[in-house]
Scaffold this motif. Structure first.
Motif, PDB file in Angstrom:
ATOM      1  N   VAL A   1      51.680  33.941  66.801  1.00 43.61           N
ATOM      2  CA  VAL A   1      52.788  33.356  66.045  1.00 43.61           C
ATOM      3  C   VAL A   1      53.485  34.438  65.228  1.00 43.61           C
ATOM      4  O   VAL A   1      52.855  35.112  64.406  1.00 43.61           O
ATOM      5  N   HIS A   2      54.790  34.598  65.469  1.00 44.60           N
ATOM      6  CA  HIS A   2      55.594  35.592  64.755  1.00 44.60           C
ATOM      7  C   HIS A   2      56.641  34.940  63.848  1.00 44.60           C
ATOM      8  O   HIS A   2      57.313  35.642  63.090  1.00 44.60           O
ATOM      9  N   GLU A   3      56.800  33.630  63.947  1.00 42.62           N
ATOM     10  CA  GLU A   3      57.813  32.939  63.165  1.00 42.62           C
ATOM     11  C   GLU A   3      57.273  32.621  61.772  1.00 42.62           C
ATOM     12  O   GLU A   3      56.095  32.313  61.615  1.00 42.62           O
TER      13      GLU A   3
ATOM     14  N   PHE B   1      47.906  35.774  63.842  1.00 35.00           N
ATOM     15  CA  PHE B   1      49.014  36.201  62.992  1.00 35.00           C
ATOM     16  C   PHE B   1      48.847  37.680  62.681  1.00 35.00           C
ATOM     17  O   PHE B   1      47.719  38.180  62.596  1.00 35.00           O
ATOM     18  N   THR B   2      49.964  38.368  62.459  1.00 34.15           N
ATOM     19  CA  THR B   2      49.901  39.758  62.021  1.00 34.15           C
ATOM     20  C   THR B   2      50.340  39.911  60.572  1.00 34.15           C
ATOM     21  O   THR B   2      50.333  41.029  60.048  1.00 34.15           O
ATOM     22  N   ALA B   3      50.718  38.809  59.919  1.00 39.51           N
ATOM     23  CA  ALA B   3      51.103  38.842  58.507  1.00 39.51           C
ATOM     24  C   ALA B   3      50.479  37.659  57.781  1.00 39.51           C
ATOM     25  O   ALA B   3      50.535  36.526  58.265  1.00 39.51           O
ATOM     26  N   GLU B   4      49.892  37.931  56.626  1.00 40.34           N
ATOM     27  CA  GLU B   4      49.291  36.868  55.831  1.00 40.34           C
ATOM     28  C   GLU B   4      50.335  35.855  55.384  1.00 40.34           C
ATOM     29  O   GLU B   4      50.075  34.654  55.330  1.00 40.34           O
TER      30      GLU B   4
ATOM     31  N   SER C   1      58.414  38.073  60.362  1.00 37.95           N
ATOM     32  CA  SER C   1      56.982  37.990  60.141  1.00 37.95           C
ATOM     33  C   SER C   1      56.462  39.391  59.836  1.00 37.95           C
ATOM     34  O   SER C   1      56.167  39.733  58.694  1.00 37.95           O
ATOM     35  N   PHE C   2      56.408  40.232  60.851  1.00 34.58           N
ATOM     36  CA  PHE C   2      55.916  41.599  60.686  1.00 34.58           C
ATOM     37  C   PHE C   2      56.692  42.457  61.678  1.00 34.58           C
ATOM     38  O   PHE C   2      56.180  42.831  62.732  1.00 34.58           O
TER      39      PHE C   2
ATOM     40  N   ASN D   1      58.967  37.703  53.776  1.00 35.24           N
ATOM     41  CA  ASN D   1      57.777  37.363  54.573  1.00 35.24           C
ATOM     42  C   ASN D   1      56.779  38.510  54.607  1.00 35.24           C
ATOM     43  O   ASN D   1      56.330  38.969  53.571  1.00 35.24           O
ATOM     44  N   GLY D   2      56.451  39.027  55.796  1.00 30.71           N
ATOM     45  CA  GLY D   2      55.406  40.042  55.886  1.00 30.71           C
ATOM     46  C   GLY D   2      55.835  41.462  55.581  1.00 30.71           C
ATOM     47  O   GLY D   2      54.991  42.369  55.552  1.00 30.71           O
TER      48      GLY D   2
END
Length: 406
Positions: free
Chosen positions: A133-135, A167-170, A312-313, A333-334
């Motif tokens: 998930v990048h959104e 996910f790549t961002a908290e 996201s990231f 965001n990230g």
């Protein structure tokens, strides 16, 4: 300072054959397809792993995947996306995907929330799945304009039934935390292939690349890379250019300054941007179509600008840092998890005045030969997101998911 990405622990899994069915939401030259291509390319470099690709949309990334040894099949999912009920969705999805070779599949890997349908495919076929998930938008806000509300629960169910959601961002994981009822969410670091970038930079000089695209070899060049759409905020970039036009002309009399936006795609938004550029006489603002040769534009740039309202990231920031570019970016965001205020100029989204001020500071630093922010950014991303550290964790998670009977 940025908050370091605290990766979720991954249970080591045995090596061996692994047949992956990768679902990408489209085959365009966009960040998410490139992200998942890099992961897929790393996967197939491991002994015994093969990857097949499915997509609901055709696009130029097909050639990239196939050239790397990953066959691509385009599926017509229009009826599923237009469904008015979960039952209609299930029937349309089953009809559109009957030809998939499930006995030759060990794991379904779905790229982006838009590929939620692939998780439902995996569940019906009793196969494990990974959903990347990048959104950073809620399901209802993101999908509201494109699917009927009756499908919102279907999309939410994909988060609950995927073997793992990655996910790549908290900050992105936090958006969907209420759906993590099965303990299946994972946070893993993104990556940047610094060796590949350094090899490209060593083999391509800035002047030749600028001439390739008809850009002034002597200009100070701001580059904004990203699919040209409202979410990416290129209209704010143009408003900042308009704001600075006269000031830069007088402050840097005799110096040439240009602005390039890479990722143009036909549509009313691009038409409006071009109209603004013409209306205000911004002759040094240039649009470049979406391209597979994106490294060219990092290498020919002097300053990188990201004007997104939501991310996201974003890989463009990892890559621009690796290319040693000074970075101006919205702090959404990230992004603050990636870069700190002494590594990039961080600004709020939608504010052309703060963007313009950051552009003036970055330009002054460029002309003064001050590379401190760019040097710190590159050191930070090498330390925290090097491909050799990050990608093995993603492979281990894929094997862990494939071995799961959840």
């Amino acid at each position: 300072r940025h908050r370091p990405v605290q990766a979720s622990p991954v249970v080591p899994a045995a090596s061996g054959p692994l047949r992956v069915l990768l679902a990408t939401h489209n085959l365009n030259f966009e960040g998410a397809p490139w992200f998942i291509f890099e992961l897929a390319r790393y996967l197939i470099a491991q002994p015994g792993i093969i990857v097949r690709v499915i997509s609901p949309q055709e696009g130029p990334m097909r050639t990239v995947f196939t050239a790397a040894g990953m066959p691509v099949e385009v599926l017509d999912l229009s009826a599923a996306f237009a469904a008015g009920s979960p039952a209609d969705f299930d029937r349309a999805l089953e009809t559109a995907t009957r030809a998939i070779d499930w006995p030759a599949t060990d794991l379904v890997l779905a790229s982006t929330m838009v590929s939620f349908w692939a998780v439902h495919l995996a569940k019906a076929a009793r196969k494990p799945s990974l959903l990347y998930v990048h959104e950073s938008s809620s399901i209802r806000r993101f999908f509201g304009p494109v699917v009927k509300p009756a499908l919102f629960p279907v999309i939410e169910e994909a988060f609950r039934t995927a073997t793992r959601v990655v996910f790549t961002a908290e900050s992105t994981r936090a958006v969907f935390d209420h759906l993590d009822r099965q303990g299946n969410f994972r946070l893993l670091p993104s990556w940047v292939d610094v060796a590949r970038i350094d090899a490209f930079a060593a083999a391509h000089d800035k002047t030749s690349l600028r001439r390739k695209y008809g850009l002034d070899p002597d200009a100070a060049l701001f580059v904004n890379i990203g699919s040209i759409c409202e979410r990416k905020g290129q209209h704010i970039f143009i408003r900042a250019i308009e704001l600075l036009k006269d000031e830069l002309h007088f402050t840097y009399s005799g110096r040439k300054i240009s602005f390039v936006m890479v990722g143009a795609r036909a549509g009313t938004y691009l038409d409006a941007l071009k109209q603004d550029v013409a209306l205000h006489g911004l002759d040094q603002a240039v649009f470049i179509p979406e391209t597979g040769e994106i490294y060219d534009f990092y290498q020919l740039a002097d300053i990188f600008v990201c004007t997104s309202f939501e991310e996201s990231f974003p890989r463009v920031l990892l890559e621009s840092a690796a290319f040693r570019l000074p970075i101006i970016t919205t702090s959404v965001n990230g992004i603050p998890e990636m870069l700190a205020s002494d590594e990039a100029w961080l600004i709020p989204p939608g504010d052309r005045y703060q963007l313009g001020n950051a552009m003036k500071q970055a330009l002054a630093a460029h002309f003064a030969g001050d590379t401190r922010r760019a040097d710190r950014a590159r050191a930070a991303i090498l330390r925290r997101f090097h491909v050799d550290q990050s990608l093995p964790q993603h492979v281990a998670l894929a094997r862990e998911a494939a071995a799961s009977r959840r």
